[in-house]
Scaffold this motif. Structure first.
Motif, PDB file in Angstrom:
ATOM      1  N   GLN A 194       0.838  -1.258   0.378  1.00 54.23           N
ATOM      2  CA  GLN A 194      -0.157  -0.295  -0.070  1.00 54.23           C
ATOM      3  C   GLN A 194       0.688   1.592   0.294  1.00 54.23           C
ATOM      4  N   LEU A 195       2.012   1.533   0.156  1.00 56.28           N
ATOM      5  CA  LEU A 195       3.157   2.019  -0.085  1.00 56.28           C
ATOM      6  C   LEU A 195       3.336   3.493  -1.249  1.00 56.28           C
ATOM      7  N   ASP A 196       2.664   3.239  -2.290  1.00 60.15           N
ATOM      8  CA  ASP A 196       2.674   3.851  -3.517  1.00 60.15           C
ATOM      9  C   ASP A 196       1.201   4.110  -3.781  1.00 60.15           C
ATOM     10  N   TYR A 197       0.217   3.629  -2.881  1.00 61.78           N
ATOM     11  CA  TYR A 197      -0.851   4.326  -2.436  1.00 61.78           C
ATOM     12  C   TYR A 197      -1.304   5.331  -1.596  1.00 61.78           C
ATOM     13  N   PHE A 198      -0.740   5.185  -0.431  1.00 69.69           N
ATOM     14  CA  PHE A 198       0.238   5.605   0.302  1.00 69.69           C
ATOM     15  C   PHE A 198      -0.060   7.324   0.617  1.00 69.69           C
ATOM     16  N   LEU A 199       1.985   7.261  -0.285  1.00 72.70           N
ATOM     17  CA  LEU A 199       2.234   8.831  -1.503  1.00 72.70           C
ATOM     18  C   LEU A 199       1.706   8.164  -2.747  1.00 72.70           C
ATOM     19  N   LYS A 200       1.782   9.899  -2.508  1.00 69.95           N
ATOM     20  CA  LYS A 200       0.460  10.131  -3.990  1.00 69.95           C
ATOM     21  C   LYS A 200       1.661  10.850  -5.044  1.00 69.95           C
ATOM     22  N   VAL A 201       3.304  11.340  -4.594  1.00 73.78           N
ATOM     23  CA  VAL A 201       4.268  11.119  -5.108  1.00 73.78           C
ATOM     24  C   VAL A 201       4.987  11.023  -5.024  1.00 73.78           C
ATOM     25  N   PRO A 202       6.222   9.833  -6.276  1.00 74.60           N
ATOM     26  CA  PRO A 202       7.078   9.132  -5.853  1.00 74.60           C
ATOM     27  C   PRO A 202       8.180  10.861  -5.066  1.00 74.60           C
ATOM     28  N   VAL A 203       8.799   9.861  -4.031  1.00 70.83           N
ATOM     29  CA  VAL A 203       9.316  11.149  -3.236  1.00 70.83           C
ATOM     30  C   VAL A 203      11.196  10.261  -3.269  1.00 70.83           C
ATOM     31  N   LYS A 204      11.308  11.607  -3.956  1.00 72.15           N
ATOM     32  CA  LYS A 204      12.955  11.681  -5.110  1.00 72.15           C
ATOM     33  C   LYS A 204      13.212  12.828  -3.955  1.00 72.15           C
ATOM     34  N   PRO A 205      15.099  11.956  -3.702  1.00 78.13           N
ATOM     35  CA  PRO A 205      15.493  13.275  -3.236  1.00 78.13           C
ATOM     36  C   PRO A 205      16.187  13.923  -3.786  1.00 78.13           C
ATOM     37  N   ARG A 206      16.300  15.514  -3.645  1.00 83.61           N
ATOM     38  CA  ARG A 206      17.350  16.166  -4.877  1.00 83.61           C
ATOM     39  C   ARG A 206      18.316  17.685  -4.257  1.00 83.61           C
ATOM     40  N   LEU A 207      19.351  17.184  -4.843  1.00 77.14           N
ATOM     41  CA  LEU A 207      19.962  17.754  -4.248  1.00 77.14           C
ATOM     42  C   LEU A 207      19.845  19.548  -5.111  1.00 77.14           C
ATOM     43  N   LYS A 208      20.189  20.663  -4.426  1.00 77.89           N
ATOM     44  CA  LYS A 208      20.389  22.166  -5.053  1.00 77.89           C
ATOM     45  C   LYS A 208      21.034  21.576  -6.683  1.00 77.89           C
ATOM     46  N   LEU A 209      20.763  23.024  -7.545  1.00 81.52           N
ATOM     47  CA  LEU A 209      21.830  23.056  -8.187  1.00 81.52           C
ATOM     48  C   LEU A 209      22.812  24.156  -8.028  1.00 81.52           C
ATOM     49  N   ASP A 210      24.415  24.379  -8.121  1.00 81.59           N
ATOM     50  CA  ASP A 210      24.817  25.289  -7.943  1.00 81.59           C
ATOM     51  C   ASP A 210      24.746  26.553  -7.731  1.00 81.59           C
ATOM     52  N   SER A 211      23.694  26.970  -9.075  1.00 90.30           N
ATOM     53  CA  SER A 211      23.612  28.116  -9.486  1.00 90.30           C
ATOM     54  C   SER A 211      22.281  28.720  -8.119  1.00 90.30           C
ATOM     55  N   THR A 212      20.836  27.955  -8.113  1.00 91.94           N
ATOM     56  CA  THR A 212      20.577  28.046  -7.143  1.00 91.94           C
ATOM     57  C   THR A 212      21.695  28.517  -5.925  1.00 91.94           C
ATOM     58  N   LEU A 213      22.297  27.159  -5.518  1.00 92.77           N
ATOM     59  CA  LEU A 213      22.424  27.142  -4.050  1.00 92.77           C
ATOM     60  C   LEU A 213      23.072  28.312  -3.781  1.00 92.77           C
ATOM     61  N   VAL A 214      24.225  29.085  -4.611  1.00 90.12           N
ATOM     62  CA  VAL A 214      24.892  29.974  -4.908  1.00 90.12           C
ATOM     63  C   VAL A 214      23.931  31.233  -4.862  1.00 90.12           C
ATOM     64  N   ASP A 215      22.966  31.625  -5.530  1.00 91.44           N
ATOM     65  CA  ASP A 215      21.622  32.549  -5.331  1.00 91.44           C
ATOM     66  C   ASP A 215      21.076  32.518  -3.991  1.00 91.44           C
ATOM     67  N   LYS A 216      20.516  31.672  -3.481  1.00 92.45           N
ATOM     68  CA  LYS A 216      20.605  31.792  -2.387  1.00 92.45           C
ATOM     69  C   LYS A 216      21.377  31.860  -0.362  1.00 92.45           C
ATOM     70  N   ALA A 217      22.473  31.313  -1.371  1.00 95.88           N
ATOM     71  CA  ALA A 217      23.127  31.991  -0.319  1.00 95.88           C
ATOM     72  C   ALA A 217      24.235  33.272   0.061  1.00 95.88           C
ATOM     73  N   PHE A 218      24.298  33.801  -1.305  1.00 97.65           N
ATOM     74  CA  PHE A 218      25.028  34.409  -0.943  1.00 97.65           C
ATOM     75  C   PHE A 218      24.286  36.343  -1.964  1.00 97.65           C
ATOM     76  N   TYR A 219      23.034  36.205  -2.503  1.00 98.01           N
ATOM     77  CA  TYR A 219      22.286  36.992  -3.228  1.00 98.01           C
ATOM     78  C   TYR A 219      20.805  37.113  -1.932  1.00 98.01           C
ATOM     79  N   ARG A 220      20.343  36.162  -2.347  1.00 96.69           N
ATOM     80  CA  ARG A 220      18.916  36.340  -2.113  1.00 96.69           C
ATOM     81  C   ARG A 220      18.447  36.510  -0.354  1.00 96.69           C
ATOM     82  N   LYS A 221      19.364  35.875   0.737  1.00 94.23           N
ATOM     83  CA  LYS A 221      19.179  35.991   1.613  1.00 94.23           C
ATOM     84  C   LYS A 221      20.887  35.772   2.178  1.00 94.23           C
TER      85      LYS A 221
END
Length: 329
Positions: free
Chosen positions: A40-67
C-alpha cells in the motif's frame, strides 16, 4: 567564504548529502511499510519521493544573494531535500510521528522548521501556504551505501497533502516576488484557494471516517479470514480486490454474529486446508483469504452461494467437492 570556496566544498560533499537524503527516504519508507502494509506504500504516497540536490547556481543564489547568512554554507539547510505527498492531513501526522520517533533520534536531530497547524492556530483568519517542514541533521556515526555521513549534515523534509502540493506548485514562482503577492487581487485569490483547500480537506477526512465506519464489519471478517489463512495455509496471503468483491457479494447472507460463526466452522473443517494449499498454485482465488468464506457459505447456504457466485464456476465446483456437497443446479 567566497563563492568559489563554497562551490568547491559543495562539490566535495555532494555524495554525502545525497547518501544522507537516501538514508532518510529509506528509513521513513521502510517504517511506513510496516505500518500500512508494503503493497500500500505507493497508494499512501501520492507522488514518488525523490531526494534532490540543489543546483549549484540555485544554491549560490540563495546563500549569497537572496538571503544574508553569517555562515552561508552551514546555514543553508536545504542543500538537499525531499517531500512526502499524502492524501489527508491525518496522513501527514503519520509521517511526522516516524520522523519524531525516539528510535530515530539515534540517526538524526529533527527540528520542525514550519508547521501549518501551528500557523493556523496562531493566525486563524489567515489562509496561507501550508506544509510541514523538518530539518534533519545527522548524528555522529551514520553510514549509508558505503558513504560516511558527516555529523550535522542537513536535509529538508517537506510533508504535505496532495491539495497543498497542488497549491504550492501553483504559487511557487511567486514566492520570491513579494510585490506581486502583495497586490490585493492576488492575495484575495490565493487566500480563497487556501480556504477551499482547508474546507475540502475537512470533507475528505470526514468522508474517510464515514467510509471506514461503513466497511468495518466487512474488514473485520477479512481480518479473520486472513489470520486463519496465514496460520493454516500460507504466510503469503493474497490481498487483491477479489476479497472485497466476495465479502460484499455475500455479506447479506451472513448471520448477526459472523465472526463467531465463521470461526467455529473453520475450527471444524481443518481438512480443507491441505486442499487449498494444492489449489492456490493453479487457481488464483484459492490464494485469497476470502475463499475460506466461500467454504462457509457453501456449507450453510449452498443454493444462494451458487446463485450469487460472481466468478469462474470451476472454482465453486472445487469448494463443493471438498465439502462433499452436491452442487445445486
Amino acid at each position: 567564504m567566497t563563492e568559489q570556496e563554497f562551490l568547491k566544498r559543495w562539490e566535495q560533499e555532494k555524495p554525502v548529502y545525497q547518501a544522507w537524503a537516501d538514508f532518510i527516504k529509506y528509513t521513513i519508507e521502510q517504517t511506513l511499510k510496516t505500518s500500512i502494509a508494503p503493497t500500500q506504500l505507493d497508494y499512501f504516497l501520492k507522488v514518488p519521493v525523490k531526494p534532490r540536490l540543489k543546483l549549484d547556481s540555485t544554491l549560490v543564489d540563495k546563500a549569497f544573494y537572496r538571503k544574508q547568512y553569517a555562515n552561508p554554507y552551514d546555514d543553508v539547510t536545504d542543500k538537499v531535500g525531499m517531500r512526502f505527498v499524502v492524501l489527508l492531513t491525518s496522513d501527514i501526522k503519520k509521517v511526522c510521528q516516524i520522523i519524531e520517533a525516539p528510535e530515530n533520534k539515534l540517526f538524526w536531530d529533527a527540528s520542525k522548521d514550519r508547521d501549518y497547524e501551528a500557523e493556523r492556530l496562531e493566525k486563524p483568519l489567515e489562509f496561507s501556504y501550508q506544509s510541514v517542514h523538518f530539518v534533519l541533521r545527522a548524528t555522529k556515526g551514520n553510514k549509508f551505501s558505503g558513504i560516511e555521513i558527516l555529523e550535522n549534515t542537513s536535509c529538508e523534509v517537506q510533508i504535505r497533502t496532495l491539495l497543498q502540493h497542488a497549491h504550492s506548485e501553483l504559487t511557487h514562482d511567486t514566492l520570491y516576488k513579494p510585490k506581486t503577492v502583495a497586490q490585493p487581487g492576488v492575495k484575495r485569490t490565493v487566500a480563497k484557494s487556501m480556504a477551499l483547500i482547508e474546507a475540502t480537506d475537512e470533507f475528505f477526512e470526514q468522508a474517510m471516517q464515514d467510509i471506514a465506519k461503513a466497511i468495518k464489519p466487512q474488514n473485520d471478517i477479512l481480518d479473520l479470514l486472513k489470520d486463519r489463512y496465514q496460520a493454516n495455509i500460507h504466510q503469503n496471503v493474497g490481498e487483491e480486490p477479489s476479497n472485497q468483491l466476495l465479502v460484499d457479494t455475500y455479506f447479506e447472507l451472513l448471520p448477526e454474529n459472523p465472526i463467531a460463526d465463521i470461526s467455529a466452522f473453520l475450527d471444524k473443517v481443518g481438512y480443507i486446508y491441505p486442499k487449498i494449499k494444492q489449489y492456490r498454485e493453479i487457481r488464483h482465488i484459492f490464494s485469497q483469504p476470502a475463499i475460506l468464506l466461500i467454504y462457509y457459505l457453501a456449507s450453510h447456504s449452498p443454493a444462494r452461494t451458487v446463485e450469487m457466485w460472481p466468478l469462474d464456476r470451476d472454482d465453486l465446483n472445487l469448494v463443493f467437492s471438498d465439502l462433499g456437497i452436491k452442487l445445486p443446479d
